[in-house]
Write a protein that holds these residues in place. Structure first.
Motif, PDB file in Angstrom:
ATOM      1  N   MET A  48      -1.927  13.404  92.595  1.00  0.00           N
ATOM      2  CA  MET A  48      -1.341  13.311  91.261  1.00  0.00           C
ATOM      3  C   MET A  48       0.094  13.823  91.275  1.00  0.00           C
ATOM      4  O   MET A  48       0.985  13.272  90.611  1.00  0.00           O
ATOM      5  CB  MET A  48      -2.184  14.113  90.267  1.00  0.00           C
ATOM      6  CG  MET A  48      -3.599  13.573  90.093  1.00  0.00           C
ATOM      7  SD  MET A  48      -4.688  14.672  89.161  1.00  0.00           S
ATOM      8  CE  MET A  48      -4.338  14.151  87.491  1.00  0.00           C
ATOM      9  N   TRP A  68      -5.045   7.059  82.677  1.00  0.00           N
ATOM     10  CA  TRP A  68      -6.013   7.561  83.663  1.00  0.00           C
ATOM     11  C   TRP A  68      -7.435   7.159  83.271  1.00  0.00           C
ATOM     12  O   TRP A  68      -8.210   6.704  84.112  1.00  0.00           O
ATOM     13  CB  TRP A  68      -5.913   9.078  83.771  1.00  0.00           C
ATOM     14  CG  TRP A  68      -6.835   9.613  84.826  1.00  0.00           C
ATOM     15  CD1 TRP A  68      -8.175   9.819  84.717  1.00  0.00           C
ATOM     16  CD2 TRP A  68      -6.477   9.955  86.163  1.00  0.00           C
ATOM     17  NE1 TRP A  68      -8.688  10.286  85.899  1.00  0.00           N
ATOM     18  CE2 TRP A  68      -7.674  10.375  86.812  1.00  0.00           C
ATOM     19  CE3 TRP A  68      -5.284   9.967  86.875  1.00  0.00           C
ATOM     20  CZ2 TRP A  68      -7.670  10.800  88.135  1.00  0.00           C
ATOM     21  CZ3 TRP A  68      -5.295  10.390  88.197  1.00  0.00           C
ATOM     22  CH2 TRP A  68      -6.473  10.793  88.809  1.00  0.00           C
ATOM     23  N   SER A  72      -9.517   4.665  85.682  1.00  0.00           N
ATOM     24  CA  SER A  72     -10.614   5.249  86.459  1.00  0.00           C
ATOM     25  C   SER A  72     -11.918   4.493  86.239  1.00  0.00           C
ATOM     26  O   SER A  72     -12.728   4.349  87.179  1.00  0.00           O
ATOM     27  CB  SER A  72     -10.790   6.736  86.104  1.00  0.00           C
ATOM     28  OG  SER A  72     -11.064   6.911  84.730  1.00  0.00           O
ATOM     29  N   PRO A 224      -2.889   6.762  88.366  1.00  0.00           N
ATOM     30  CA  PRO A 224      -4.307   6.915  88.733  1.00  0.00           C
ATOM     31  C   PRO A 224      -4.721   6.043  89.913  1.00  0.00           C
ATOM     32  O   PRO A 224      -5.597   6.427  90.699  1.00  0.00           O
ATOM     33  CB  PRO A 224      -5.058   6.509  87.463  1.00  0.00           C
ATOM     34  CG  PRO A 224      -4.124   5.608  86.731  1.00  0.00           C
ATOM     35  CD  PRO A 224      -2.750   6.118  87.040  1.00  0.00           C
ATOM     36  N   GLY A 263      -9.900  14.347  87.313  1.00  0.00           N
ATOM     37  CA  GLY A 263      -8.522  13.893  87.138  1.00  0.00           C
ATOM     38  C   GLY A 263      -8.158  13.732  85.678  1.00  0.00           C
ATOM     39  O   GLY A 263      -7.015  14.010  85.273  1.00  0.00           O
ATOM     40  N   TRP A 264      -9.115  13.281  84.872  1.00  0.00           N
ATOM     41  CA  TRP A 264      -8.838  13.129  83.445  1.00  0.00           C
ATOM     42  C   TRP A 264      -8.634  14.496  82.791  1.00  0.00           C
ATOM     43  O   TRP A 264      -7.727  14.689  81.974  1.00  0.00           O
ATOM     44  CB  TRP A 264      -9.974  12.377  82.754  1.00  0.00           C
ATOM     45  CG  TRP A 264      -9.612  11.884  81.377  1.00  0.00           C
ATOM     46  CD1 TRP A 264      -8.413  11.345  80.984  1.00  0.00           C
ATOM     47  CD2 TRP A 264     -10.447  11.892  80.217  1.00  0.00           C
ATOM     48  NE1 TRP A 264      -8.452  10.995  79.655  1.00  0.00           N
ATOM     49  CE2 TRP A 264      -9.691  11.324  79.157  1.00  0.00           C
ATOM     50  CE3 TRP A 264     -11.756  12.290  79.976  1.00  0.00           C
ATOM     51  CZ2 TRP A 264     -10.202  11.169  77.870  1.00  0.00           C
ATOM     52  CZ3 TRP A 264     -12.272  12.134  78.690  1.00  0.00           C
ATOM     53  CH2 TRP A 264     -11.495  11.582  77.651  1.00  0.00           C
ATOM     54  N   SER A 267      -5.224  15.648  83.765  1.00  0.00           N
ATOM     55  CA  SER A 267      -4.208  14.885  83.040  1.00  0.00           C
ATOM     56  C   SER A 267      -4.042  15.410  81.613  1.00  0.00           C
ATOM     57  O   SER A 267      -2.916  15.524  81.103  1.00  0.00           O
ATOM     58  CB  SER A 267      -4.586  13.400  83.014  1.00  0.00           C
ATOM     59  OG  SER A 267      -4.569  12.857  84.317  1.00  0.00           O
TER      60      SER A 267
END
Length: 521
Positions: A48, A68, A72, A224, A263-264, A267
């Motif tokens: 990222m 994202w 995803s 992403p 990852g979300w 973010s």
């Protein structure tokens, strides 16, 4: 020895024998370690960090958070479609093996050739982009330590199996620790002047590059898509995995799922903690937007500690990626498709690893690094080449499964009636994004600022096609696709999914023959 482990080992070797290959590599990777390979190559926070610069000018907070989330879910469709194929035929050749087995006899050899080269290019450029990012992050650490006085240039950046299996658990642990640091510690430490409101973090749209807003949002999806990439690495480790038909597909799906969720959360944390002056993040003297966010939130010492962890994990990503790139190169050279295949396709008798392909992959990365001397846009092209080349190699076998008449037999992991819709979504998304990533960064561009993805990837693929059709010496005259190297296979060419299911007695018999043949050599 554990009878259960013996049984799994025999079944793995029998399945590989039934696909036409003898067991040559040591099966040292447990299911958790196979997951670790994919998850460490995804390397959430370092990845990222490497491509955040793309999302900030192409949508800002809205792109970081909701781009994202959308991407995803679509990437998960790709992972599930790939996992079905991996479960049915778990071999290091992966995509190009599946392409040959599922395509029409009229075009399968050519498609197999194209997919093999695209996947090989993708694996090597992934390693190059990770190593380049690591070099940038090291110089960013120096900049943080010097209070943003130090700056660097591209020339300075360029100059700057059992053990590997066990290290995957450590890599996974460090990755998760970094994720938790950003999700929990960053919001707590961020000063009030850099904290954003919910309306800004979840709904603010920023467009700095000049594309129409909708297209800018799509361009921001590189953030992403490059981050959640490399999950095919589990496929290339199939011949070193225990219980491969189950472990490999679940490693693909679980690594993408975990990366998508964590990852979300990261973010969202970034969107709340990055402030509203996005241009200052892009133009930061540190050279990395993420590093500037850490500097603003944590101060010099806190940013250095966290950044040092990122550099370490980025380096670990590189070792895992080199591992995977060498296995893809090994598999492709095993079938004679690469130049100097007879030298590349060699197993070290002591380590039972393809040492020559490790060196080949490393040398190719050094050559790709020379793009740095052509300018920033040229070296940045390796990030989009990773996505575009890998998506070419992913979409063709998934498409071939439904487009051509074949006798596909699903493995333990299968989607049932959802197979076709999931695969259709996956192929459509990959095809569309491959076209998008050939566009330049801005609508008004110069020769120096153009997107070199089409030049580098197009040039390599042009050479690959040219070599295939070269008169007399070209691959069209001698390349036969995946070639069986075990006596129990019928014929010379591999015919996956055309054979009967393996019963227990036959599995043990073929596995014992495979082991015996390796020992005799």
């Amino acid at each position: 020895m554990d009878p259960r482990k013996d049984e799994v080992k025999l079944a793995d070797e029998a399945l590989l024998a039934n696909l036409g290959y003898k067991q040559e590599l040591r099966r040292a990777f447990t299911p958790l370690e196979i997951f670790g390979v994919a998850f460490s190559i995804i390397g959430l926070v370092p990845s990222m960090t490497s491509v955040l610069f793309n999302a900030i000018p192409n949508g800002g907070a809205l792109s970081i958070v909701w781009g994202w989330a959308v991407a995803s879910l679509l990437i998960l469709c790709i992972a599930m479609a790939m996992a079905e194929l991996a479960s049915a035929a778990p071999t290091s050749g992966g995509m190009y093996y599946w392409t040959y087995s599922l395509s029409s006899p009229r075009c399968r050899t050519f498609l197999c050739w194209i997919v093999g080269y695209a996947n090989t290019i993708g694996s090597i450029t992934a390693l190059a982009s990770i190593d380049w990012s690591c070099a940038i992050q090291i110089t960013a650490a120096v900049s943080i330590g010097s209070n943003q006085v130090y700056a660097t240039n591209n020339a300075q950046l360029y100059l700057g199996t059992n053990v590997l299996a066990k290290l995957q658990t450590l890599y996974t642990f460090l990755n998760v620790c970094l994720c938790l640091a950003l999700i929990i510690a960053l919001p707590i430490a961020t000063p009030p002047e850099f904290r954003n409101t919910a309306s800004y973090a979840l709904g603010s749209f920023t467009n700095l590059d000049g594309w129409p807003s909708g297209f800018a949002f799509i361009m921001g999806l590189l953030y992403p898509m490059w981050t959640i990439g490399g999950y095919d690495s589990s496929v290339h480790m199939s011949e070193e995995a225990s219980n491969a038909a189950t472990a490999v597909p679940w490693a693909i799906v679980s690594s993408v799922s975990v990366a998508g969720i964590l990852g979300w959360a990261i973010s969202i944390s970034l969107a709340f903690c990055m402030g509203t002056d996005l241009e200052s993040l892009i133009d930061s003297p540190i050279g990395q937007p993420m590093a500037q966010i850490f500097f603003n939130s944590l101060g010099q010492k806190g940013a250095l500690v966290l950044w040092a962890m990122i550099v370490l994990v980025q380096f670990m990503m590189g070792t895992s990626c080199l591992l995977v790139a060498s296995r893809q190169t090994f598999a492709f050279s095993r079938d004679g498709a690469l130049p100097l295949s007879r030298y590349l396709y060699r197993i070290n008798n002591y380590t039972k690893t393809p040492v020559n392909t490790v060196w080949f992959s490393a040398i190719m990365v050094l050559l790709l690094g020379l793009l740095a001397f052509a300018g920033t846009e040229a070296i940045n092209a390796i990030f989009t080449i990773v996505v575009t080349s890998q998506y070419i190699s992913y979409m063709i076998p998934i498409f071939a499964r439904f487009a051509f008449k074949n006798n596909f037999k699903p493995g333990p992991f299968h989607l049932g009636f959802m197979s076709f819709p999931v695969s259709a979504i996956a192929v459509s998304f990959m095809f569309f994004m491959d076209i998008v990533f050939f566009f330049p960064t801005t609508p008004q561009t110069t020769v120096d600022e153009m997107n070199y993805t089409v030049v580098v990837l197009g040039g390599v693929m042009f050479l690959a096609v040219g070599w295939y059709y070269l008169p007399v010496y070209g691959g069209v005259h001698w390349f036969k696709g995946p070639v069986a190297n075990i006596g129990s296979a019928t014929g010379d060419e591999v015919r996956a999914w055309d054979r009967d299911s393996v019963d227990v007695d036959r599995a043990k018999s073929e596995a014992e023959e495979a082991v015996s043949s390796v020992k005799d050599e």
